[in-house]
Scaffold this motif. Structure first.
Motif, PDB file in Angstrom:
ATOM      1  N   LEU A 156      -5.193   9.645 -14.882  1.00  0.00           N
ATOM      2  CA  LEU A 156      -5.048   8.198 -15.066  1.00  0.00           C
ATOM      3  C   LEU A 156      -3.986   7.648 -14.117  1.00  0.00           C
ATOM      4  N   ALA A 157      -2.880   8.377 -14.007  1.00  0.00           N
ATOM      5  CA  ALA A 157      -1.813   7.930 -13.098  1.00  0.00           C
ATOM      6  C   ALA A 157      -2.326   7.863 -11.668  1.00  0.00           C
ATOM      7  N   MET A 158      -3.119   8.860 -11.284  1.00  0.00           N
ATOM      8  CA  MET A 158      -3.664   8.872  -9.921  1.00  0.00           C
ATOM      9  C   MET A 158      -4.694   7.766  -9.736  1.00  0.00           C
ATOM     10  N   ALA A 159      -5.539   7.592 -10.746  1.00  0.00           N
ATOM     11  CA  ALA A 159      -6.567   6.543 -10.668  1.00  0.00           C
ATOM     12  C   ALA A 159      -5.918   5.177 -10.515  1.00  0.00           C
ATOM     13  N   ARG A 160      -4.855   4.977 -11.259  1.00  0.00           N
ATOM     14  CA  ARG A 160      -4.127   3.712 -11.204  1.00  0.00           C
ATOM     15  C   ARG A 160      -3.541   3.481  -9.812  1.00  0.00           C
ATOM     16  N   GLY A 161      -3.002   4.552  -9.256  1.00  0.00           N
ATOM     17  CA  GLY A 161      -2.424   4.446  -7.918  1.00  0.00           C
ATOM     18  C   GLY A 161      -3.482   4.168  -6.866  1.00  0.00           C
ATOM     19  N   LEU A 162      -4.625   4.832  -6.988  1.00  0.00           N
ATOM     20  CA  LEU A 162      -5.669   4.700  -5.979  1.00  0.00           C
ATOM     21  C   LEU A 162      -6.374   3.357  -6.032  1.00  0.00           C
ATOM     22  N   ALA A 163      -6.253   2.699  -7.179  1.00  0.00           N
ATOM     23  CA  ALA A 163      -6.927   1.407  -7.340  1.00  0.00           C
ATOM     24  C   ALA A 163      -6.408   0.364  -6.347  1.00  0.00           C
ATOM     25  N   ALA A 187     -14.331   0.696 -11.124  1.00  0.00           N
ATOM     26  CA  ALA A 187     -15.326   1.412 -10.333  1.00  0.00           C
ATOM     27  C   ALA A 187     -14.678   2.558  -9.565  1.00  0.00           C
ATOM     28  N   VAL A 188     -13.545   2.261  -8.896  1.00  0.00           N
ATOM     29  CA  VAL A 188     -12.845   3.293  -8.110  1.00  0.00           C
ATOM     30  C   VAL A 188     -12.363   4.419  -9.030  1.00  0.00           C
ATOM     31  N   ALA A 189     -11.766   4.021 -10.157  1.00  0.00           N
ATOM     32  CA  ALA A 189     -11.181   5.025 -11.058  1.00  0.00           C
ATOM     33  C   ALA A 189     -12.247   5.925 -11.665  1.00  0.00           C
ATOM     34  N   TYR A 190     -13.306   5.329 -12.186  1.00  0.00           N
ATOM     35  CA  TYR A 190     -14.313   6.122 -12.903  1.00  0.00           C
ATOM     36  C   TYR A 190     -15.196   6.945 -11.960  1.00  0.00           C
ATOM     37  N   GLU A 191     -15.311   6.474 -10.713  1.00  0.00           N
ATOM     38  CA  GLU A 191     -16.113   7.237  -9.752  1.00  0.00           C
ATOM     39  C   GLU A 191     -15.389   8.553  -9.422  1.00  0.00           C
ATOM     40  N   ARG A 192     -14.082   8.439  -9.243  1.00  0.00           N
ATOM     41  CA  ARG A 192     -13.327   9.640  -8.888  1.00  0.00           C
ATOM     42  C   ARG A 192     -12.987  10.496 -10.116  1.00  0.00           C
ATOM     43  N   PHE A 193     -12.767   9.831 -11.208  1.00  0.00           N
ATOM     44  CA  PHE A 193     -12.398  10.573 -12.437  1.00  0.00           C
ATOM     45  C   PHE A 193     -13.352  10.187 -13.573  1.00  0.00           C
ATOM     46  N   PRO A 194     -14.552  10.785 -13.597  1.00  0.00           N
ATOM     47  CA  PRO A 194     -15.549  10.400 -14.620  1.00  0.00           C
ATOM     48  C   PRO A 194     -15.036  10.608 -16.052  1.00  0.00           C
ATOM     49  N   ARG A 195     -14.100  11.553 -16.205  1.00  0.00           N
ATOM     50  CA  ARG A 195     -13.574  11.824 -17.548  1.00  0.00           C
ATOM     51  C   ARG A 195     -12.855  10.599 -18.128  1.00  0.00           C
ATOM     52  N   LEU A 196     -12.278   9.801 -17.248  1.00  0.00           N
ATOM     53  CA  LEU A 196     -11.567   8.601 -17.714  1.00  0.00           C
ATOM     54  C   LEU A 196     -12.540   7.563 -18.273  1.00  0.00           C
ATOM     55  N   ALA A 197     -13.739   7.551 -17.729  1.00  0.00           N
ATOM     56  CA  ALA A 197     -14.753   6.592 -18.206  1.00  0.00           C
ATOM     57  C   ALA A 197     -15.095   6.881 -19.662  1.00  0.00           C
ATOM     58  N   GLU A 198     -15.162   8.196 -19.972  1.00  0.00           N
ATOM     59  CA  GLU A 198     -15.477   8.581 -21.357  1.00  0.00           C
ATOM     60  C   GLU A 198     -14.347   8.179 -22.309  1.00  0.00           C
ATOM     61  N   GLY A 251       0.784  -1.245   0.000  1.00  0.00           N
ATOM     62  CA  GLY A 251       0.000   0.000   0.000  1.00  0.00           C
ATOM     63  C   GLY A 251       0.804   1.278   0.000  1.00  0.00           C
ATOM     64  N   VAL A 252       2.074   1.219  -0.406  1.00  0.00           N
ATOM     65  CA  VAL A 252       2.831   2.458  -0.594  1.00  0.00           C
ATOM     66  C   VAL A 252       2.823   2.738  -2.096  1.00  0.00           C
ATOM     67  N   CYS A 253       2.088   3.760  -2.478  1.00  0.00           N
ATOM     68  CA  CYS A 253       1.909   4.004  -3.909  1.00  0.00           C
ATOM     69  C   CYS A 253       2.710   5.231  -4.354  1.00  0.00           C
ATOM     70  N   THR A 254       3.488   5.060  -5.393  1.00  0.00           N
ATOM     71  CA  THR A 254       4.284   6.178  -5.922  1.00  0.00           C
ATOM     72  C   THR A 254       3.733   6.595  -7.280  1.00  0.00           C
ATOM     73  N   ASN A 286      -4.347   0.343 -19.132  1.00  0.00           N
ATOM     74  CA  ASN A 286      -3.502   0.900 -18.076  1.00  0.00           C
ATOM     75  C   ASN A 286      -4.050   0.535 -16.702  1.00  0.00           C
ATOM     76  N   LEU A 287      -5.372   0.635 -16.572  1.00  0.00           N
ATOM     77  CA  LEU A 287      -5.993   0.305 -15.283  1.00  0.00           C
ATOM     78  C   LEU A 287      -5.859  -1.191 -14.982  1.00  0.00           C
ATOM     79  N   GLN A 288      -5.901  -1.970 -16.060  1.00  0.00           N
ATOM     80  CA  GLN A 288      -5.797  -3.423 -15.901  1.00  0.00           C
ATOM     81  C   GLN A 288      -4.469  -3.826 -15.244  1.00  0.00           C
ATOM     82  N   MET A 289      -3.446  -2.982 -15.468  1.00  0.00           N
ATOM     83  CA  MET A 289      -2.121  -3.247 -14.889  1.00  0.00           C
ATOM     84  C   MET A 289      -2.187  -3.318 -13.367  1.00  0.00           C
ATOM     85  N   MET A 290      -3.199  -2.652 -12.797  1.00  0.00           N
ATOM     86  CA  MET A 290      -3.262  -2.596 -11.338  1.00  0.00           C
ATOM     87  C   MET A 290      -3.970  -3.797 -10.730  1.00  0.00           C
ATOM     88  N   THR A 291      -4.407  -4.715 -11.551  1.00  0.00           N
ATOM     89  CA  THR A 291      -5.071  -5.901 -10.992  1.00  0.00           C
ATOM     90  C   THR A 291      -4.045  -6.886 -10.424  1.00  0.00           C
TER      91      THR A 291
END
Lengths: 248, 135
Positions: free
Chosen positions: A159-166, A131-142, A96-99, A115-120
């Motif tokens: 996207l970088a932040m969404a990936r980290g927060l995932a 769900a986490v990424a698109y809720e916080r950054f709706p623009r990424l969903a589009e 849980g230390v995200c850079t 890119n998001l798939q990389m975080m699985t």
């Protein structure tokens, strides 16, 4: 000064427990050239700490030492009270230390979804990551099927932040979030940083341009030539900033 | 922040502290690799020394039956050490090289993609019909 005391500007109490991140007398070098000359820094649980300073001050190296990407030559890095010198960066990322590095570190030739798939890798399902990424950054969903490299700088940073927060980080290390972005986008991103911090994630953010980050930070440290020259609440440091940058 | 959210975050932080406490802090990969690389070189050198000792021992006698123990315990052991040392050396120097090569490849790939995107954008703007001019 004990930066662990006090409370955050958001009203979230900074707990008096063992800090989530602590550097004690950290020295680091590139080859024979020492670039950090004994850094002492504390990131208390649930707080945002801004590390500021001009180009070449050693901010990114400090962040890399915290993330396990650069091994210190002396001193100690404590994470959640445990000495973590020499621990592998991937092991830290898993717990849980995200850079989020300078330049975002996204894969420009993959789509947003890929890119998001990389975080699985951390065992989180793709549905949860999205769900986490698109809720916080709706623009990424589009833009989920768009190549990441073709998006604007702000969207790439999202996207970088969404990936980290995932990965549900407990400690977030942000390097030059504002780099190459328009002031309005920087403000939007720091708004999101404030939200993340309000949810209890401890954040160490490294910035060269200070104004916006001081609005969300609980504590700030000014770094010059590999040393921390001042630590304190942002309101107290604002005056010292110009002299730090201008050498006055 | 909602009460449920606060509870979740406290849980997450507690979980994080537990995970950190149970984390195995190993020596970094780079240090381990260097150790194995040096071990490989050391084993190879030791193998050469053992063979030299065996040769010295065997050369001291003209009787073949007395030379055989030197051949077996000295020559074969030395050869084994050289092979093992060589394998370790190749394995760890190759992994270093291949890692560098992979990073280089990724970097080149990214640069190439950036160039392609730029070229496509230039093409797109060149093909875009010009705005009609009001007269």
């Amino acid at each position: 000064m004990n930066p662990a005391a006090g409370s955050t500007g958001r009203g979230t109490a900074i707990t008096e427990t063992v800090p989530l991140l602590e550097l004690r007398g950290v020295k680091a070098s590139y080859g024979r050239i020492e670039v950090l000359h004994g850094i002492d820094l504390v990131v208390p649980e649930g707080s945002v700490v801004a590390l500021l300073g001009p180009n070449g001050a050693g901010k990114t190296t400090t962040l890399n030492v915290c993330a396990g990407l650069h091994k210190p030559i002396a001193g100690a890095v404590y994470i959640a009270g445990r000495r973590m010198n020499g621990v592998a960066p991937d092991a830290l990322a898993r717990v849980g230390v995200c850079t989020i590095p300078e330049g975002r570190g996204i894969f420009p030739n993959l789509t947003v979804r890929e890119n998001l798939q990389m975080m699985t890798f951390a065992g989180v399902s793709m549905q949860e990551v999205e769900a986490v990424a698109y809720e916080r950054f709706p623009r990424l969903a589009e833009r989920r099927n768009q190549l990441a490299g073709t998006m604007s700088g702000g969207e790439q940073q999202m996207l970088a932040m969404a990936r980290g927060l995932a990965t549900e980080p407990a400690l977030l290390l942000l390097d030059e979030l504002s780099m190459g972005l328009a002031p309005i986008i920087v403000e939007e991103l720091y708004g999101i940083v404030a939200q993340i911090a309000a949810e209890g994630v401890s954040i160490l953010v490294v910035e060269q341009f200070a104004r916006t980050v001081l609005g969300v930070a609980d504590l700030a440290a000014i770094m010059l030539q590999g040393r921390i020259v001042e630590v304190g609440p942002p309101s107290e440091l604002e005056a010292g900033l110009s002299s730090a940058y201008l050498g006055g | 922040m909602k009460e449920g959210q606060v509870e979740t975050n406290h849980q997450r932080i507690a979980e994080f502290r537990e995970e950190i406490a149970s984390l195995t802090v190993r020596s970094p990969v780079d240090a381990a690799e260097r150790t194995w690389l040096l071990t490989g070189i050391g084993l190879g050198a030791l193998g050469v020394v053992v063979i030299l000792i065996a040769w010295f021992g065997a050369s001291g006698t003209a009787i073949v039956a007395e030379q055989i123990p030197y051949l077996i315990s000295g020559g074969l052991l030395g050869l084994g050490l050289i092979i093992a040392g060589g394998a370790l050396f190749v394995r760890y120097s190759l992994s270093r090289y291949l890692r560098f090569w992979l990073v280089r490849y990724l970097y080149e790939h990214r640069v190439q993609t950036d160039r392609m995107i730029e070229a496509l954008e230039r093409l797109e703007s060149a093909l875009r019909p010009a705005e009609p001019v009001d007269r």
